[in-house]
Design an enzyme around this catalytic site. Structure first.
Site, PDB file in Angstrom:
ATOM      1  N   GLN A  35      -6.209  -2.955  14.179  1.00 41.03           N
ATOM      2  CA  GLN A  35      -6.104  -3.860  14.821  1.00 41.03           C
ATOM      3  C   GLN A  35      -5.697  -5.613  14.616  1.00 41.03           C
ATOM      4  OE1 GLN A  35      -7.346  -3.436  18.648  1.00 41.03           O
ATOM      5  NE2 GLN A  35      -6.675  -1.757  17.521  1.00 41.03           N
ATOM      6  N   THR A  36      -5.143  -5.134  12.615  1.00 43.68           N
ATOM      7  CA  THR A  36      -4.385  -6.678  12.445  1.00 43.68           C
ATOM      8  C   THR A  36      -2.416  -6.217  12.103  1.00 43.68           C
ATOM      9  OG1 THR A  36      -6.414  -6.613  11.618  1.00 43.68           O
ATOM     10  CG2 THR A  36      -4.936  -7.749  10.955  1.00 43.68           C
ATOM     11  N   GLY A  84     -10.515 -11.568  10.129  1.00 41.97           N
ATOM     12  CA  GLY A  84     -11.332 -10.811  11.230  1.00 41.97           C
ATOM     13  C   GLY A  84     -11.930 -10.038  11.342  1.00 41.97           C
ATOM     14  N   TYR A  85     -13.061  -9.244  12.421  1.00 41.04           N
ATOM     15  CA  TYR A  85     -14.104  -8.159  13.070  1.00 41.04           C
ATOM     16  C   TYR A  85     -14.453  -8.108  10.642  1.00 41.04           C
ATOM     17  CZ  TYR A  85     -11.494  -7.243  16.655  1.00 41.04           C
ATOM     18  OH  TYR A  85     -10.700  -7.116  18.582  1.00 41.04           O
ATOM     19  N   TRP A 108       0.503  -0.909   0.019  1.00 37.28           N
ATOM     20  CA  TRP A 108       0.038  -0.088   0.423  1.00 37.28           C
ATOM     21  C   TRP A 108       0.532   1.451   0.090  1.00 37.28           C
ATOM     22  CZ3 TRP A 108      -0.661  -4.231   3.610  1.00 37.28           C
ATOM     23  CH2 TRP A 108       0.466  -3.811   4.624  1.00 37.28           C
ATOM     24  N   ASP A 130      -3.055   6.056  16.096  1.00 36.70           N
ATOM     25  CA  ASP A 130      -3.529   4.414  16.892  1.00 36.70           C
ATOM     26  C   ASP A 130      -2.149   4.702  17.972  1.00 36.70           C
ATOM     27  OD1 ASP A 130      -1.093   4.931  15.686  1.00 36.70           O
ATOM     28  OD2 ASP A 130      -1.539   3.118  14.843  1.00 36.70           O
ATOM     29  N   GLU A 146      -6.352   0.837   5.215  1.00 34.45           N
ATOM     30  CA  GLU A 146      -5.886   1.224   6.574  1.00 34.45           C
ATOM     31  C   GLU A 146      -7.034   0.494   7.004  1.00 34.45           C
ATOM     32  OE1 GLU A 146      -3.833   3.310   8.470  1.00 34.45           O
ATOM     33  OE2 GLU A 146      -3.126   3.745   6.284  1.00 34.45           O
ATOM     34  N   TYR A 172      -8.523   7.477  13.963  1.00 32.53           N
ATOM     35  CA  TYR A 172      -7.580   7.499  13.282  1.00 32.53           C
ATOM     36  C   TYR A 172      -7.524   7.336  11.963  1.00 32.53           C
ATOM     37  CZ  TYR A 172      -4.158   4.766  11.338  1.00 32.53           C
ATOM     38  OH  TYR A 172      -3.114   4.175  10.275  1.00 32.53           O
ATOM     39  N   CYS A 192      15.933   1.473  22.148  1.00 35.41           N
ATOM     40  CA  CYS A 192      16.110   2.607  21.566  1.00 35.41           C
ATOM     41  C   CYS A 192      17.574   3.080  21.357  1.00 35.41           C
ATOM     42  CB  CYS A 192      16.569   3.371  23.893  1.00 35.41           C
ATOM     43  SG  CYS A 192      15.130   3.232  24.775  1.00 35.41           S
TER      44      CYS A 192
END
Length: 359
Positions: free
Chosen positions: A48-49, A87-88, A30, A144, A43, A126, A205
């Site tokens: 959540q994936t 899912g979802y 994408w 997010d 998006e 978002y 870090c």
DNA sequence: CATCCGTGGGC
DNA sequence: TGCCCAAGGAT
């Protein structure tokens, strides 16, 4: 309330972040398109994936529905079949509803204002900001989980990121520090940083391009942030799942149009009171299906964990010749079965049948 | 605002 | 193994 430390150098932060992103960003499918429609799809899928999970789905999806009109005109069952396993599933139906609205109300052009794009089904704060900034270069926040984690560390924000109210703190912060020259790379840079460097458990870090301006790094508190309360444990349910056969066909039922796994297909299921198989299952089923279900034989048993509940499923095969079935059920051949969109538990049952050579 | 809504990978 | 996690949104 002042979330941004007074000495915070936004300009330097933008330059360090954007330069790093330009150099280190992953080559994702994408990121090879400028089409707002295709960016929108990515998006939604990424909600959540994980990226690695989305990649093959995204490729198949844009190949199947290359343009906004292709998706607007697609059959819902074909759409859900493309989404199977992601899912979802309401994401897919909401996406199509949003796409249809763009086709009809906006002449096929994805709108470029927050007000308009936010009015589309499935597009929240978002996703609105992500599409606006990435596809149109509009300096809007796209907050997010990554952004909240990254900024909570950099700005030492101690609010609980599990609370809905906390998101606004970060939206305000982003609007104060976002680059107006390149909002796309700025927002993607924050998310990429969260995915590759500023990870939840062991942040790298010493590889971070903005550690110089990170409050948590300076105080050695990167493992204490963000603050996030835990979710409660899920409930458990027990079902008998039945592959009821007649001739070369098997009985399938369509789930209700709302709720869990809405509009997905499944083998007929009977909820059981406890973990123990009920006596007289055949009789119970025969009443349920207005006919005789017989020769019931258990072939599998498995657990399927959803986000908020768990199914304990015992899978059976049975013979159901001459059954009268309700309108949300139908008999299908093995070939037709492969065209029906089904979710995880049914896929496990299909696998058990396949191993026996039954389907 | 709290709850509902999937899945697969990592530790 | 059990828990946490991942580019959230609708209700």
């Amino acid at each position: 309330m002042e979330a941004i430390p007074i000495e915070f150098d936004s300009k330097k932060f933008q330059e360090d972040l954007i330069s790093w992103f330009a150099e280190e960003k992953r080559d994702l499918p994408w990121r090879r398109t400028a089409d707002p429609y295709q960016i929108w799809i990515s998006e939604i899928m990424l909600q959540q994936t994980r990226v690695d999970t989305v990649i093959p789905y995204y490729k198949r999806f844009v190949e199947k529905f290359p343009t906004l009109n292709d998706l607007a005109n697609a059959e819902e069952e074909v759409l859900l079949k493309q989404w199977e396993g992601l899912g979802y599933y309401s994401r897919a139906r909401n996406l199509q509803a949003g796409v249809k609205e763009v086709a009809e109300k906006y002449n096929g052009i994805v709108p470029s204002t927050r007000k308009e794009i936010s009015s589309l089904k499935g597009v929240g704060p978002y996703t609105a900001g992500a599409v606006l900034s990435i596809a149109y270069g509009v300096p809007e926040h796209a907050v997010d989980g990554n952004v909240m984690r990254v900024l909570s560390r950099i700005l030492l924000v101690e609010e609980d990121i599990a609370k809905p109210k906390t998101r606004k703190t970060f939206e305000d912060a982003v609007m104060e520090i976002i680059s107006h020259e390149n909002p796309s790379f700025f927002n993607q840079g924050l998310m990429e940083l969260g995915a590759l460097i500023c990870t939840p458990t062991s942040p790298k870090c010493l590889l971070c391009p903005v550690r110089e301006q990170c409050g948590a790094f300076h105080e050695g508190r990167q493992h204490e942030l963000p603050v996030k309360t835990k979710a409660k444990k899920s409930k458990e349910l027990h079902y008998a799942m039945l592959a009821i056969r007649s001739g070369e066909t098997v009985l399938m039922e369509k789930r209700p149009e709302s709720g869990l796994l809405a509009n997905m297909w499944q083998f007929p299921m009977v909820e059981m009171g406890g973990a123990v198989l009920p006596e007289g299952l055949d009789e119970h089923l025969s009443e349920n299906f207005k006919g005789t279900v017989e020769n019931t034989e258990q072939i599998t048993s498995f657990k399927h964990v959803f986000s908020h509940l768990t199914w304990n499923v015992d899978g059976f095969i049975a013979q159901g010749d001459g059954l009268t079935v309700p309108s949300h059920m139908k008999w299908v051949t093995a070939e037709e079965l492969e065209l029906l969109p089904v979710a995880g538990p049914v896929r496990k049952m299909k696998e058990a049948l396949r191993q026996r050579g039954d389907v």
